[in-house]
Design a protein around this motif. Structure first.
Motif, PDB file in Angstrom:
ATOM      1  N   ASN A   9       0.822  -1.217   0.000  1.00  0.00           N
ATOM      2  CA  ASN A   9       0.000   0.000   0.000  1.00  0.00           C
ATOM      3  C   ASN A   9       0.854   1.264   0.000  1.00  0.00           C
ATOM      4  O   ASN A   9       0.562   2.216   0.708  1.00  0.00           O
ATOM      5  CB  ASN A   9      -0.955   0.017   1.190  1.00  0.00           C
ATOM      6  CG  ASN A   9      -2.003  -1.051   1.097  1.00  0.00           C
ATOM      7  OD1 ASN A   9      -2.364  -1.476   0.014  1.00  0.00           O
ATOM      8  ND2 ASN A   9      -2.492  -1.505   2.234  1.00  0.00           N
ATOM      9  N   GLU A  58     -18.479   2.249  -9.084  1.00  0.00           N
ATOM     10  CA  GLU A  58     -17.359   2.077  -8.159  1.00  0.00           C
ATOM     11  C   GLU A  58     -16.370   1.047  -8.679  1.00  0.00           C
ATOM     12  O   GLU A  58     -16.719   0.173  -9.478  1.00  0.00           O
ATOM     13  CB  GLU A  58     -17.887   1.660  -6.783  1.00  0.00           C
ATOM     14  CG  GLU A  58     -18.811   2.702  -6.174  1.00  0.00           C
ATOM     15  CD  GLU A  58     -19.425   2.258  -4.857  1.00  0.00           C
ATOM     16  OE1 GLU A  58     -19.460   1.044  -4.582  1.00  0.00           O
ATOM     17  OE2 GLU A  58     -19.861   3.139  -4.106  1.00  0.00           O
ATOM     18  N   ALA A  62      -8.819  -2.856  -6.584  1.00  0.00           N
ATOM     19  CA  ALA A  62      -7.811  -1.799  -6.557  1.00  0.00           C
ATOM     20  C   ALA A  62      -7.016  -1.831  -7.854  1.00  0.00           C
ATOM     21  O   ALA A  62      -6.777  -2.893  -8.426  1.00  0.00           O
ATOM     22  CB  ALA A  62      -6.887  -1.997  -5.367  1.00  0.00           C
ATOM     23  N   LYS A  64      -5.190   1.041 -11.158  1.00  0.00           N
ATOM     24  CA  LYS A  64      -4.832   2.371 -11.638  1.00  0.00           C
ATOM     25  C   LYS A  64      -5.698   2.690 -12.846  1.00  0.00           C
ATOM     26  O   LYS A  64      -5.953   1.824 -13.677  1.00  0.00           O
ATOM     27  CB  LYS A  64      -3.348   2.394 -12.018  1.00  0.00           C
ATOM     28  CG  LYS A  64      -2.842   3.760 -12.412  1.00  0.00           C
ATOM     29  CD  LYS A  64      -1.334   3.837 -12.401  1.00  0.00           C
ATOM     30  CE  LYS A  64      -0.746   3.260 -13.652  1.00  0.00           C
ATOM     31  NZ  LYS A  64       0.694   3.522 -13.783  1.00  0.00           N
ATOM     32  N   ALA A 112      -4.281   6.106  -8.901  1.00  0.00           N
ATOM     33  CA  ALA A 112      -4.474   4.830  -8.216  1.00  0.00           C
ATOM     34  C   ALA A 112      -5.780   4.889  -7.440  1.00  0.00           C
ATOM     35  O   ALA A 112      -6.104   5.913  -6.830  1.00  0.00           O
ATOM     36  CB  ALA A 112      -3.308   4.564  -7.263  1.00  0.00           C
ATOM     37  N   VAL A 113      -6.542   3.794  -7.490  1.00  0.00           N
ATOM     38  CA  VAL A 113      -7.820   3.730  -6.774  1.00  0.00           C
ATOM     39  C   VAL A 113      -7.889   2.435  -5.969  1.00  0.00           C
ATOM     40  O   VAL A 113      -7.293   1.431  -6.341  1.00  0.00           O
ATOM     41  CB  VAL A 113      -9.030   3.811  -7.735  1.00  0.00           C
ATOM     42  CG1 VAL A 113      -9.070   5.159  -8.436  1.00  0.00           C
ATOM     43  CG2 VAL A 113      -9.020   2.701  -8.751  1.00  0.00           C
ATOM     44  N   GLU A 114      -8.603   2.479  -4.884  1.00  0.00           N
ATOM     45  CA  GLU A 114      -8.843   1.302  -4.049  1.00  0.00           C
ATOM     46  C   GLU A 114     -10.159   0.649  -4.448  1.00  0.00           C
ATOM     47  O   GLU A 114     -11.014   1.286  -5.065  1.00  0.00           O
ATOM     48  CB  GLU A 114      -8.901   1.711  -2.568  1.00  0.00           C
ATOM     49  CG  GLU A 114      -7.593   2.266  -2.025  1.00  0.00           C
ATOM     50  CD  GLU A 114      -6.484   1.238  -2.002  1.00  0.00           C
ATOM     51  OE1 GLU A 114      -6.745   0.034  -1.730  1.00  0.00           O
ATOM     52  OE2 GLU A 114      -5.340   1.620  -2.291  1.00  0.00           O
ATOM     53  N   ALA A 115     -10.338  -0.595  -4.074  1.00  0.00           N
ATOM     54  CA  ALA A 115     -11.602  -1.287  -4.327  1.00  0.00           C
ATOM     55  C   ALA A 115     -12.729  -0.517  -3.639  1.00  0.00           C
ATOM     56  O   ALA A 115     -12.573  -0.082  -2.490  1.00  0.00           O
ATOM     57  CB  ALA A 115     -11.544  -2.708  -3.802  1.00  0.00           C
ATOM     58  N   ALA A 117     -13.823   2.429  -4.519  1.00  0.00           N
ATOM     59  CA  ALA A 117     -13.686   3.875  -4.723  1.00  0.00           C
ATOM     60  C   ALA A 117     -14.691   4.331  -5.787  1.00  0.00           C
ATOM     61  O   ALA A 117     -14.938   3.640  -6.763  1.00  0.00           O
ATOM     62  CB  ALA A 117     -12.275   4.224  -5.145  1.00  0.00           C
TER      63      ALA A 117
END
Length: 124
Positions: A9, A58, A62, A64, A112-115, A117
């Motif tokens: 992370n 959404e 996770a 990019k 970058a994105v998280e699950a 998001a």
């Protein structure tokens, strides 16, 4: 003993693993150093109309943001690609869940994105 540098992370850790006589790694004697200074990612520009629509799109995992294929105001049909995420080195299209109009794009290419998001919103 073997030393490894791992990143979790965005945090960098120096880890030393002691091997037993058979050459397999032993689970008990693991020491992790304090996280090394990691580069701070640049903040993504805030979208003007973030979360404007009633239908939220959404991230399923996770990754990019690889590309953005739709823009605010575009009419889309169910299954049309809104954007593409790079997840585990694979390009994964994020599609419209229903017919409607794109109300907001809440991410930018390269971000970058998280699950879970919020990526975009739509109005039906």
């Amino acid at each position: 003993m073997k030393s490894y540098t791992i990143t979790v992370n965005g945090n960098v850790y120096d880890v030393t693993v002691e091997e037993n006589g058979a050459g397999a790694a032993s689970a008990a004697p693991v020491r992790a150093a304090a996280p090394a200074a990691a580069p701070v990612p640049a903040a993504a520009p805030a979208p003007a109309a973030g979360g404007a629509g009633s239908v939220k799109i959404e991230a399923g995992a996770a990754g990019k943001v690889f590309s953005i294929d739709a823009k605010v105001g575009d009419a889309v049909k169910r299954g049309d690609t809104i954007l593409v995420l790079e997840v585990m080195k694979m390009e994964t299209p994020v599609v419209a869940p229903e017919d409607g109009t794109v109300a907001s794009i809440d991410v930018s290419a390269g971000q970058a994105v998280e699950a879970g998001a919020l990526l975009a919103t739509m109005n039906n």
